[in-house]
Enzyme design. Structure first.
Site, PDB file in Angstrom:
ATOM      1  N   LYS A   1       0.885  -1.153   0.000  1.00  0.00           N
ATOM      2  CA  LYS A   1       0.000   0.000   0.000  1.00  0.00           C
ATOM      3  C   LYS A   1       0.929   1.210   0.000  1.00  0.00           C
ATOM      4  CE  LYS A   1      -3.548   2.506   2.584  1.00  0.00           C
ATOM      5  NZ  LYS A   1      -2.705   3.691   2.914  1.00  0.00           N
TER       6      LYS A   1
ATOM      7  N   GLN B   1       0.306   4.867  16.492  1.00  0.00           N
ATOM      8  CA  GLN B   1      -1.131   4.704  16.239  1.00  0.00           C
ATOM      9  C   GLN B   1      -1.367   3.853  14.987  1.00  0.00           C
ATOM     10  OE1 GLN B   1       0.342   7.565  17.122  1.00  0.00           O
ATOM     11  NE2 GLN B   1      -0.577   7.832  19.156  1.00  0.00           N
ATOM     12  N   GLY B   2      -0.643   4.187  13.929  1.00  0.00           N
ATOM     13  CA  GLY B   2      -0.804   3.443  12.679  1.00  0.00           C
ATOM     14  C   GLY B   2      -0.397   1.986  12.849  1.00  0.00           C
TER      15      GLY B   2
ATOM     16  N   GLU C   1       7.337  -1.389  13.065  1.00  0.00           N
ATOM     17  CA  GLU C   1       8.396  -0.618  13.693  1.00  0.00           C
ATOM     18  C   GLU C   1       7.802   0.757  13.922  1.00  0.00           C
ATOM     19  OE1 GLU C   1      11.947   0.809  11.509  1.00  0.00           O
ATOM     20  OE2 GLU C   1      11.579   2.219  13.138  1.00  0.00           O
TER      21      GLU C   1
ATOM     22  N   CYS D   1      13.795   7.599  12.515  1.00  0.00           N
ATOM     23  CA  CYS D   1      13.239   6.838  13.643  1.00  0.00           C
ATOM     24  C   CYS D   1      14.274   6.675  14.745  1.00  0.00           C
ATOM     25  CB  CYS D   1      12.705   5.481  13.195  1.00  0.00           C
ATOM     26  SG  CYS D   1      13.788   4.617  12.078  1.00  0.00           S
TER      27      CYS D   1
END
Lengths: 493, 493
Positions: free
Chosen positions: B147, B207-208, B228, B265
Site C-alpha cells: 500500500k 497509532q498506525g 516498527e 526513527c
C-alpha cells in the site's frame, strides 16, 4: 492452592530481581545450572514415577521413557547454548576509512525477561513443569514461573523441587524459578497480564491457548504468547502405496492412533484417501485392528468425558458413519478407540469435521478423485504434522497435493507416523494457526529457545565490556558470523 | 486512487497464485530475481530523484544516498539468501538401530505466504515501496502487496515499476508484486484482514502500527504484524566524558538531532545526565548550536503541523522549560529545532514527556544523582536505540545503569549517535514494545528476512524430492547444521 494476588506479586518481583541479577551471568554458568537441573531430575526416584502414574494413569514404561526425554531436553538445550547455536552471534567490523565511518556492530541474543509457563496434562514431565518450555526459557536466560497443571500437582511439585535444587547448585538466585499450584483461571490471568512477565509458553487446548494469547495481546505492552494448540495431523494415503500393503499400513496406523490412548498432540486423527478397492481393503484391515484394540484409562475423568462428547459431536454430523469401534466395553474414564468415515464432499463443507477429538479417534475422508483430495488438503486448518504414505512414484505424481499440504503444516512425513517427536535441532514442532499461535517458532528442539530471546546489538562497544560471545578473542570458541562469514576464528584487528 | 474491494480481491488472488507457483522455485532463481530488481532500481534515472524530492522535500544528496542504500539492501539480502543464512538449514540423520528407530529429519525455512507492506514517509526509498520490508519478504519467498504511502505516490509508482520489471526478468509470476495507490484506511484494513495475507510489515507511527497489529490479532487466523513504531532514542551522558569535551559533544549531538530535520526513527530526542557544571557547559554549547541551526522543510505539511503540535504538548508540561530554539524564523512547513529541559523528578511521574516528537526536538532530563538517572532509565518505554557517552571508567562505574538501559532497547551505542542504521547482519533495528511490535525481529539487515519465513521439517523425505538446501549432496554449498555440527560438507550415508 490458588495463591492470592499479593503472593503472586511477591513471586514476580523475585523473578524480576533474579532476571536483572542473572542476565549478565556467563553462558558457562547458565549451561552448568541447566546440567545441574538435569541431574536433579534424573536423580528423582520411584516416587516421581508413582506420583505421575497415579495422577495421569500413564504406565510406568511410558513415564520412565518420558523422564529420560525430559532430562535429555535439559541437556541438549544446554549443549546447544554451549555451542552458541542459540545466540546467533555475529560481528561486523568497523571501517574508519568509509565516509561516514562504518561503526563496529555486534549482535547476540538476550533473554526477554521472566516467562510464564503453562504445562500440558498429556506429558506430565516433558511438556509440563520441567518440560521443554521451562528448559528452553532457562536456556534463553529467562526466569520461569510455572502454573502447575491441576491434573498432576504432586508430580509438578517434585519436578519444581528438582529445578530449585539445580538453580541453587548452579549459583543462580532462587527467583529464577517459581511454582504455583492453582486450579483457577485467575492465577493464569494474573501471570500473563503482569508487567514483569515478558513471554508465555503454553501447550494444551485451542480454547486455553487462545485465552492466553488474547490476554497477551491486550496488555498495554503486548507480549508474545507461544501456544501449541490442537492438531488433527492428517495422513494422506496414496494409491500405489495403498495397493502394496493395505494390511501393514492399517496395522501401523492403528498402532499410532491408539498409542497412549490417542493422547498425543501429533495423534493422526484424520485419514485422507481416494475411494476405491485399495481404500476398502485398508478400512477392512483397520476395522479388525480397531475392533480388537483395548480401551484404556485416559489421563483423567475430564478428558475421558470430553473424548466421549467430542466423538459424539463428529459422528453425529451429516454423512458420518461409524466404521469400527473396539468391541471390549470401556470402563468409566477409559477411552474406546473408534474410526468413522465421511465422503470428501461432506467434509469440504463442514468445518466441525476438523475439530480435534483428543483421544483414539479417527475420521477417514473418502475422496472421489485426486482433485477432491487436493481440495480437502487446501481446506484444512493449520496442522503440526501431515503424513504422506506413498511410493516415490506416488509422490512425484502428486506434486500439487504435496505443495498444498506443505502450506498447512509444520512437519511433513513420508511413510512414517507423526507420533514420536524427536528432540533434535531439525525438529519443527509447531505449524500454521491454529496448530500454534506463531508458526515461526517451534516448541521442541533447541530452536525452541528462540521463542524467549531477542537480538541485541552493541555499537562501538569496548571489547572488555562485551559479553564473551562477542569478544574479539572468541573465548567460548563458538561459531560466529564475522563480516558475513561463518567462523570460529577470533576477530582480526 | 483507492481501489475497490473487487480489485483488491483480484490482486490478492494473483498473489496467492504467485505464491503457490513460486514457492518451489530454486533459491538460485529467487536470488537472481532479487538482483534483477536491484539492477532495475539502480537504473532509475533523475526522474526518480526529482519525483522523490518534490514529494518529500528531501535534498538530492540524501535521496541519491538513500537510493544506493535501497539497491544495497536488495543485493545484500540476496547475498544472505545465497549463503544460506536466511534458511538455517539443518539435518539430523536417521539411526535405524535405535529403539524406536530414529527418523531422518531436515529443516529449512519456507515463506509464510503473501505479505502486505506499508511504507514509511521519511524514507521514500529505503523504508517504502522497494524498501527493506519488500526486499526481505521477497528474500523469504513471499509475494508482496504494497500500500503506497500517500505522501509519495509518484516515487512509489516508479519503484513499483522497477520491481515488476525485475520480477518479470527473474521469471517469476507477475502476481509476486502489486502496488496499491490509496489514501484510505479501508484499503489497509482490507489487506490485513484478507485470508490470503499471511504477514504484514509496517514502519510509521505508534497509532498506525497498533491499528494494524490489532487487525492482525483479531483475524480468525491471527497473523504476525511487524510494526516498527516510534522511539525517542535516549542519550545518556556520563560525567567523566562530559567533563572532557562538552562543546564537542554538544556539536555532534546537535548534528545528529537536526540531521534530515530530525525525521529519523533513530533521532536522539532525549538526553539524560546528572546535573552539575559539566551538564551546564554542555547545555550552553548546545544552545549556541541550536540557536544557529536553520529550519528546513519537513516531509510534508501534515508532519510539520504535527511537529508543532507535539512540541507544544511537551513544552507545556509542568516543569518543562525551553532551553534553546533556532533564531531564524521557520516558514510554513519547516521544522524549527528546539531543545527543552526538565528535572528528573518531573520526568519520572509524567509519561507525556516520553511521547515522540517527530522532528528536531530534544528534551534534556536533568537528574539529581546517579540513582535518579537509573530510575529514569528504568522508567523508559521500549526504544530502538540507547546511546551512552562515557569513558571506559564511566561505563564500568555505571554497570547498573547500563544493565537497566539494555532491558529497554534493541541497540546500545558507545560514544556514537544512533542516526545512520547500517545494513549489516549484526544490526538490530527493533526493540522492546512500543519501539516494535515484536522485539524478536529486526527490520534492517538480512535477519529481517526471518520475519517472513517459518521453519519446516521433512521427516524421512526422499532425497530426490527435498529442496536443494537439504539434499545430501549440498548442491548449494551452504553452511548447514548436520547432527549439531556446522559444516559445508555433504551428508555422509
Amino acid at each position: 492452592m490458588n495463591p492470592g494476588k499479593d503472593e503472586i506479586e511477591m513471586i514476580l518481583q523475585a523473578s524480576q530481581e533474579a532476571f536483572m541479577e542473572s542476565k549478565s551471568y556467563s553462558i558457562g554458568k547458565r549451561v552448568a545450572m541447566m546440567r545441574a537441573i538435569a541431574a536433579e531430575i534424573e536423580a528423582l526416584g520411584p516416587e516421581l514415577i508413582e506420583a505421575a502414574g497415579a495422577e495421569s494413569n500413564l504406565p510406568e514404561g511410558r513415564l520412565t521413557g518420558e523422564k529420560g526425554r525430559t532430562v535429555f531436553q535439559w541437556r541438549s538445550y544446554a549443549d546447544a547454548l554451549e555451542r552458541g547455536d542459540a545466540l546467533d552471534a555475529s560481528i561486523d567490523t568497523a571501517n574508519a576509512d568509509r565516509t561516514p565511518p562504518k561503526p563496529d556492530l555486534r549482535k547476540t541474543s538476550i533473554p526477554l525477561g521472566p516467562v510464564a509457563v503453562f504445562g500440558a496434562s498429556n506429558f506430565p514431565f516433558a511438556f509440563s513443569t520441567a518440560g521443554g518450555d521451562t528448559a528452553s526459557a532457562f536456556a534463553a536466560g529467562c526466569p520461569v514461573v510455572v502454573k502447575a497443571h491441576p491434573g498432576h500437582p504432586k508430580t509438578s511439585t517434585l519436578m519444581a523441587e528438582a529445578i530449585l535444587k539445580g538453580v541453587e547448585k548452579g549459583g543462580y538466585p532462587k527467583g529464577m524459578f517459581a511454582h504455583l499450584l492453582s486450579n483457577s483461571y485467575e492465577t493464569g490471568q494474573l501471570l500473563v497480564t503482569h508487567p514483569v512477565i515478558k513471554a508465555v509458553g503454553f501447550t494444551g487446548s485451542y480454547q486455553g491457548g487462545m485465552a492466553l494469547v488474547e490476554l497477551g495481546n491486550n496488555r498495554p505492552d503486548p507480549i508474545p504468547v507461544f501456544a501449541e494448540m490442537g492438531s488433527i495431523n492428517p495422513v494422506f494415503l496414496l494409491s500405489e502405496k495403498l495397493k502394496q500393503d493395505p494390511e501393514g499400513l492399517a496395522s501401523a496406523y492403528a498402532g499410532s492412533l491408539t498409542l497412549g490412548v490417542g493422547q498425543f498432540c501429533t495423534n493422526p486423527g484424520l485419514v485422507v484417501a481416494v475411494d476405491g478397492p485399495e481404500l476398502t481393503s485398508f478400512v477392512a484391515a483397520l476395522t479388525i485392528q480397531i475392533q480388537g484394540s483395548v480401551p484404556a484409562p485416559m489421563l483423567n475423568e475430564g478428558i475421558a468425558k470430553n473424548y466421549l462428547h467430542n466423538k459424539e459431536l463428529v459422528t453425529s454430523q451429516d454423512g458420518v458413519e461409524v466404521v469400527a469401534e473396539a468391541t471390549s466395553e470401556a470402563a468409566q474414564g477409559q477411552g474406546k478407540p473408534l474410526v468413522a468415515r465421511v465422503m470428501g464432499a461432506e467434509f469440504l463443507h463442514n468445518d466441525h469435521l476438523q475439530e480435534e477429538v483428543f483421544g483414539p479417534f479417527a475420521l477417514i475422508v473418502s475422496c472421489k478423485d485426486n482433485a477432491e483430495m487436493e481440495q480437502v488438503a487446501s481446506r484444512l486448518k493449520g496442522q503440526l504434522t501431515s503424513s504422506l504414505f506413498g511410493t516415490e512414484t506416488d509422490l512425484s505424481a502428486h506434486e500439487k497435493l504435496v505443495s498444498q499440504i506443505q502450506v498447512k503444516c509444520g512437519r511433513i512425513l513420508f511413510n512414517n507416523f507423526p507420533t514420536g517427536v524427536e528432540v533434535v535441532k531439525s525438529m519443527h514442532h509447531g505449524g500454521p494457526f491454529p496448530a500454534a499461535s506463531d508458526s515461526r517458532f517451534t516448541s521442541v528442539g533447541a530452536d525452541a529457545i528462540k521463542r524467549f530471546t531477542r537480538p541485541f546489538s552493541y555499537q562501538n562497544w569496548p571489547d572488555s565490556l562485551l559479553p564473551e560471545e562477542l569478544k574479539d578473542a572468541n573465548p567460548l570458541g563458538i561459531f560466529r558470523t564475522i563480516n558475513n562469514e561463518r567462523t570460529q576464528s577470533p576477530v582480526k584487528r
